[in-house]
Design a protein around this motif. Structure first.
Motif, PDB file in Angstrom:
ATOM      1  N   ASP A 113     -20.708  -0.242  15.193  1.00 48.65           N
ATOM      2  CA  ASP A 113     -20.484   1.045  14.550  1.00 48.65           C
ATOM      3  C   ASP A 113     -20.375   2.102  15.649  1.00 48.65           C
ATOM      4  N   PRO A 114     -19.189   2.666  15.879  1.00 54.84           N
ATOM      5  CA  PRO A 114     -19.017   3.600  17.001  1.00 54.84           C
ATOM      6  C   PRO A 114     -19.908   4.831  16.896  1.00 54.84           C
ATOM      7  N   LEU A 115     -20.176   5.305  15.689  1.00 53.49           N
ATOM      8  CA  LEU A 115     -21.051   6.468  15.548  1.00 53.49           C
ATOM      9  C   LEU A 115     -22.484   6.117  15.925  1.00 53.49           C
ATOM     10  N   LEU A 159     -26.944   6.505  19.720  1.00 50.87           N
ATOM     11  CA  LEU A 159     -27.969   5.882  20.562  1.00 50.87           C
ATOM     12  C   LEU A 159     -27.777   6.244  22.030  1.00 50.87           C
ATOM     13  N   LEU A 160     -26.532   6.261  22.498  1.00 48.45           N
ATOM     14  CA  LEU A 160     -26.277   6.656  23.894  1.00 48.45           C
ATOM     15  C   LEU A 160     -26.703   8.101  24.134  1.00 48.45           C
ATOM     16  N   THR A 161     -26.475   8.963  23.159  1.00 45.19           N
ATOM     17  CA  THR A 161     -26.889  10.357  23.284  1.00 45.19           C
ATOM     18  C   THR A 161     -28.402  10.447  23.416  1.00 45.19           C
ATOM     19  N   ARG A 162     -29.121   9.667  22.617  1.00 44.09           N
ATOM     20  CA  ARG A 162     -30.586   9.712  22.666  1.00 44.09           C
ATOM     21  C   ARG A 162     -31.138   9.120  23.954  1.00 44.09           C
ATOM     22  N   GLY A 166     -29.687   8.728  26.732  1.00 39.45           N
ATOM     23  CA  GLY A 166     -29.170   9.430  27.897  1.00 39.45           C
ATOM     24  C   GLY A 166     -29.730  10.829  28.052  1.00 39.45           C
ATOM     25  N   ASP A 167     -30.556  11.261  27.121  1.00 38.23           N
ATOM     26  CA  ASP A 167     -31.172  12.578  27.174  1.00 38.23           C
ATOM     27  C   ASP A 167     -32.135  12.646  28.358  1.00 38.23           C
ATOM     28  N   LYS A 168     -32.135  13.779  29.046  1.00 39.98           N
ATOM     29  CA  LYS A 168     -32.973  13.882  30.260  1.00 39.98           C
ATOM     30  C   LYS A 168     -34.442  13.649  29.965  1.00 39.98           C
ATOM     31  N   TRP A 169     -34.943  14.119  28.825  1.00 43.81           N
ATOM     32  CA  TRP A 169     -36.370  13.937  28.535  1.00 43.81           C
ATOM     33  C   TRP A 169     -36.678  12.483  28.218  1.00 43.81           C
ATOM     34  N   THR A 170     -35.748  11.793  27.573  1.00 44.77           N
ATOM     35  CA  THR A 170     -35.953  10.374  27.308  1.00 44.77           C
ATOM     36  C   THR A 170     -36.000   9.602  28.622  1.00 44.77           C
ATOM     37  N   ILE A 171     -35.054   9.889  29.497  1.00 45.89           N
ATOM     38  CA  ILE A 171     -35.004   9.187  30.786  1.00 45.89           C
ATOM     39  C   ILE A 171     -36.288   9.423  31.567  1.00 45.89           C
ATOM     40  N   PHE A 172     -36.698  10.679  31.709  1.00 50.85           N
ATOM     41  CA  PHE A 172     -37.904  10.965  32.490  1.00 50.85           C
ATOM     42  C   PHE A 172     -39.158  10.414  31.821  1.00 50.85           C
ATOM     43  N   THR A 173     -39.213  10.419  30.500  1.00 52.35           N
ATOM     44  CA  THR A 173     -40.379   9.888  29.793  1.00 52.35           C
ATOM     45  C   THR A 173     -40.482   8.385  29.974  1.00 52.35           C
ATOM     46  N   VAL A 174     -39.368   7.679  29.793  1.00 54.75           N
ATOM     47  CA  VAL A 174     -39.377   6.215  29.951  1.00 54.75           C
ATOM     48  C   VAL A 174     -39.710   5.825  31.391  1.00 54.75           C
ATOM     49  N   LEU A 175     -39.086   6.476  32.357  1.00 55.10           N
ATOM     50  CA  LEU A 175     -39.360   6.150  33.759  1.00 55.10           C
ATOM     51  C   LEU A 175     -40.804   6.500  34.143  1.00 55.10           C
ATOM     52  N   SER A 176     -41.326   7.610  33.622  1.00 53.34           N
ATOM     53  CA  SER A 176     -42.707   7.987  33.913  1.00 53.34           C
ATOM     54  C   SER A 176     -43.681   7.006  33.277  1.00 53.34           C
ATOM     55  N   LEU A 177     -43.392   6.583  32.064  1.00 50.15           N
ATOM     56  CA  LEU A 177     -44.252   5.597  31.404  1.00 50.15           C
ATOM     57  C   LEU A 177     -44.281   4.300  32.199  1.00 50.15           C
ATOM     58  N   ASP A 178     -43.147   3.912  32.743  1.00 51.33           N
ATOM     59  CA  ASP A 178     -43.096   2.715  33.586  1.00 51.33           C
ATOM     60  C   ASP A 178     -43.942   2.913  34.844  1.00 51.33           C
ATOM     61  N   LEU A 228     -34.500  -0.918  28.942  1.00 50.81           N
ATOM     62  CA  LEU A 228     -33.773   0.291  29.352  1.00 50.81           C
ATOM     63  C   LEU A 228     -34.005   0.650  30.817  1.00 50.81           C
ATOM     64  N   LEU A 229     -35.070   0.125  31.397  1.00 49.10           N
ATOM     65  CA  LEU A 229     -35.456   0.559  32.738  1.00 49.10           C
ATOM     66  C   LEU A 229     -34.373   0.343  33.785  1.00 49.10           C
ATOM     67  N   HIS A 230     -33.815  -0.835  33.840  1.00 42.52           N
ATOM     68  CA  HIS A 230     -32.820  -1.125  34.882  1.00 42.52           C
ATOM     69  C   HIS A 230     -31.604  -0.197  34.777  1.00 42.52           C
ATOM     70  N   PRO A 231     -30.987  -0.053  33.593  1.00 36.76           N
ATOM     71  CA  PRO A 231     -29.849   0.881  33.508  1.00 36.76           C
ATOM     72  C   PRO A 231     -30.240   2.321  33.839  1.00 36.76           C
ATOM     73  N   MET A 232     -31.426   2.756  33.382  1.00 36.57           N
ATOM     74  CA  MET A 232     -31.849   4.129  33.668  1.00 36.57           C
ATOM     75  C   MET A 232     -32.097   4.327  35.158  1.00 36.57           C
ATOM     76  N   GLN A 233     -32.736   3.367  35.796  1.00 36.71           N
ATOM     77  CA  GLN A 233     -32.993   3.485  37.228  1.00 36.71           C
ATOM     78  C   GLN A 233     -31.683   3.548  38.003  1.00 36.71           C
ATOM     79  N   GLY A 234     -30.700   2.777  37.565  1.00 36.76           N
ATOM     80  CA  GLY A 234     -29.388   2.821  38.211  1.00 36.76           C
ATOM     81  C   GLY A 234     -28.732   4.180  38.076  1.00 36.76           C
TER      82      GLY A 234
END
Length: 131
Positions: free
Chosen positions: A20-22, A27-30, A32-44, A103-109
Motif C-alpha cells: 500500500d503506497p500510502l 511509515l517512512l515519514t514516521r 524518518g522523523d528526527k525525533w524518532t531517529i534520535f529516540t531510537v538511537l538513544s535508546l540503543d 531499524l538501527l542499521h538503516p538509521m545509523q547509515g
C-alpha cells in the motif's frame, strides 16, 4: 572520498504494486522523523531499555511533550514496549522490540551519511541562497 558501490535502483512503481503506497509513505515519514531517529538511537545507546528521564537527557533538544508523543507512536507501531512497575512513584521503562532493533542499521547509515555530507549540503545551500 571513494564512490559508493552502486546499488540496484528502487523502482517506486514496484513499491506501489507490492504494498500500500500510502502506508509505506506514512511509515517512512514516521521512522524518518528526527525525533524518532534520535529516540531510537538513544535508546540503543542506553542498552535498549531506559526510563523516560534517561531518554529525555539522552535526546538533545527534545521537549517532554515531544518525547512522550514519540514514545507513544513508537509503542503503537510495535517498535518498543512500555512497562509500568507498581511502585510509588510508578516507574516506567521503554524497551526496543526486535522490530525496533531492525531499524538501527538503516538509521545509523542515514546518520553517518548526514555526518559525512553536511558540509557539502551547507555549501550548496549557501551557493543557492547567494543567487
Amino acid at each position: 572520498m571513494p564512490k559508493p558501490a552502486r546499488t540496484q535502483p528502487l523502482d517506486p512503481a514496484s513499491v506501489c504494486r507490492s504494498a500500500d503506497p500510502l502506508a509505506v509513505r506514512e511509515l517512512l515519514t514516521r521512522v524518518g522523523d528526527k525525533w524518532t531517529i534520535f529516540t531510537v538511537l538513544s535508546l540503543d545507546l542506553l542498552g535498549g531499555r531506559a526510563r523516560f528521564s534517561d531518554l529525555e537527557r539522552a535526546v538533545p533538544g527534545i521537549s517532554q511533550r515531544m518525547l512522550s508523543a514519540t514514545l507513544k507512536t513508537l509503542e503503537r507501531d510495535g517498535m518498543l514496549t512500555r512497562e509500568v512497575f507498581p511502585e510509588v512513584p510508578p516507574r516506567v521503562e521503554y524497551e526496543m522490540t526486535p522490530l525496533g532493533r531492525s531499524l538501527l542499521h538503516p538509521m545509523q547509515g542515514l546518520v553517518e551519511w548526514a555526518k559525512e555530507n553536511w558540509n557539502q549540503v551547507r555549501t550548496a545551500q549557501s551557493r543557492y541562497d547567494d543567487r
